[in-house]
Design an enzyme around this catalytic site. Structure first.
Site, short mmCIF file in Angstrom:
data_model
loop_
_atom_site.label_atom_id
_atom_site.label_comp_id
_atom_site.label_asym_id
_atom_site.label_seq_id
_atom_site.Cartn_x
_atom_site.Cartn_y
_atom_site.Cartn_z
N LEU A 76 -6.38 2.48 -5.87
CA LEU A 76 -6.17 1.04 -5.89
C LEU A 76 -4.79 0.79 -6.47
O LEU A 76 -4.37 1.50 -7.40
CB LEU A 76 -7.21 0.32 -6.76
CG LEU A 76 -8.66 0.27 -6.28
CD1 LEU A 76 -9.52 -0.44 -7.32
CD2 LEU A 76 -8.78 -0.43 -4.94
N ASP A 77 -4.08 -0.19 -5.96
CA ASP A 77 -2.81 -0.56 -6.56
C ASP A 77 -3.02 -0.94 -8.02
O ASP A 77 -4.09 -1.41 -8.40
CB ASP A 77 -2.19 -1.77 -5.83
CG ASP A 77 -1.84 -1.47 -4.39
OD1 ASP A 77 -1.69 -0.28 -4.06
OD2 ASP A 77 -1.72 -2.43 -3.61
N ARG A 78 -1.99 -0.76 -8.82
CA ARG A 78 -2.10 -1.13 -10.23
C ARG A 78 -2.54 -2.59 -10.40
O ARG A 78 -3.34 -2.91 -11.28
CB ARG A 78 -0.76 -0.92 -10.93
CG ARG A 78 -0.76 -1.41 -12.38
CD ARG A 78 0.49 -1.01 -13.14
NE ARG A 78 1.70 -1.57 -12.55
CZ ARG A 78 2.92 -1.35 -13.03
NH1 ARG A 78 3.09 -0.56 -14.08
NH2 ARG A 78 3.96 -1.90 -12.46
N ARG A 181 -2.36 -6.56 1.45
CA ARG A 181 -1.29 -7.45 0.99
C ARG A 181 -0.26 -7.68 2.09
O ARG A 181 0.21 -8.81 2.32
CB ARG A 181 -0.65 -6.85 -0.26
CG ARG A 181 -1.61 -6.77 -1.43
CD ARG A 181 -1.16 -5.80 -2.48
NE ARG A 181 0.14 -6.15 -3.02
CZ ARG A 181 0.81 -5.39 -3.90
NH1 ARG A 181 0.29 -4.24 -4.31
NH2 ARG A 181 1.98 -5.78 -4.35
#
Length: 285
Positions: A76-78, A181
């Protein structure tokens, strides 16, 4: 349209969560003999990186808490919060990796985006990515999205007198870096809090009015066949107020029940968390 006086509880909770954000905070998780599913806060790296100065990571905190050698199966992205899966040994990690590569896992995210989206749809647009430190190349990417609720805030933003928002259910069919995104930006409905692909005016509106400094993207659920028991399991991370607090009609229990039925889930596990974000400002990975 919701009233002008927004719930103070959102701001109060955000401030409380920031106070909790320290290297000693607990990570909430569920586990069995082979798997561990954690609820990752926004702002926390999955593992330490040479390109980041962050001293703590989800892997490090979990290994310290559990005293186990854990292996992340996906990423997962930060800036993204929610459910993330680990293997407890090399054998199960390899099996889980194969399940993910073969796209035998169902994933569901929640996202708050700019503007009103009226109907569900599928984005089928390739995106640019780098694999194994190789050259930049285009890869296929598909993202299903579905509006759950729309609201209009009596807050001016840019040339508009009000701010329109949509709470989306998002199901990525592929697992590319930043896929959701990028696709929402291509749809002209960027995710609130996205400082790379988003709208700075809406990001600052949320920072100034709701003390929100995070990306409003949350990994809500994973559904898959357990690699050993062959049981269809569902892993759920209930969203925090920062994601759904403005959407009064959203029913997370009803959505979970719907996904359990769609994915033929036999047993579900919920990983609730009291920590929303460990960041101190709008952050990206």
């Amino acid at each position: 349209m919701i009233p002008a006086n927004q719930p103070e509880t959102i701001i109060q909770q955000q401030k409380m969560l920031k106070q909790q954000a320290s290297p000693t905070f607990p990570i909430h998780y569920w586990h069995d003999d082979n798997l561990l599913a954690a609820h990752k806060p926004s702002g926390l790296l999955v593992h330490r990186s040479a390109i980041s100065s962050d001293r703590i990571s989800l892997v490090g905190l979990l290994r310290e808490q559990t005293k186990l050698s854990l292996h992340p199966i996906h990423r997962l992205d930060r800036a993204t919060s929610g459910i993330i899966l680990f293997g407890k040994n090399p054998e199960i990690t390899a099996q889980l990796g194969s399940i993910f590569r073969e796209r035998q896992v169902n994933k569901a995210y929640l996202a708050v985006v700019r503007g009103w989206i009226e109907e569900a749809g599928l984005i089928d647009k390739s995106i640019k990515t780098i694999k194994n430190d190789g050259p930049l190349r285009r890869v296929e990417a598909q993202t299903y999205y579905e509006p759950l609720q729309r609201i209009e805030l009596p807050l001016p933003c840019g040339r508009y007198e009000t701010t329109r928002l949509t709470l989306l259910l998002v199901k990525p069919h592929t697992g590319r870096r930043h896929q959701i995104r990028i696709h929402m930006e291509k749809l002209s409905h960027p995710i609130i809090g996205d400082t790379t692909y988003g709208d700075s005016r809406h990001n600052y509106l949320f920072r100034d009015h709701f003390d929100s400094n995070r990306l409003l993207l949350h990994s809500f659920a994973l559904g898959m066949e357990h690699p050993l028991t062959e049981e269809q399991i569902g892993l759920f991370a209930p969203p925090m107020e920062s994601i759904t607090g403005l959407f009064n009609d959203f029913d997370k229990e009803a959505l979970q029940e719907r996904l359990e039925e769609e994915w033929n889930i036999q047993t579900s596990y919920s990983v609730a968390s009291s920590i929303d974000s460990v960041g101190t400002g709008l952050q990206e990975e």
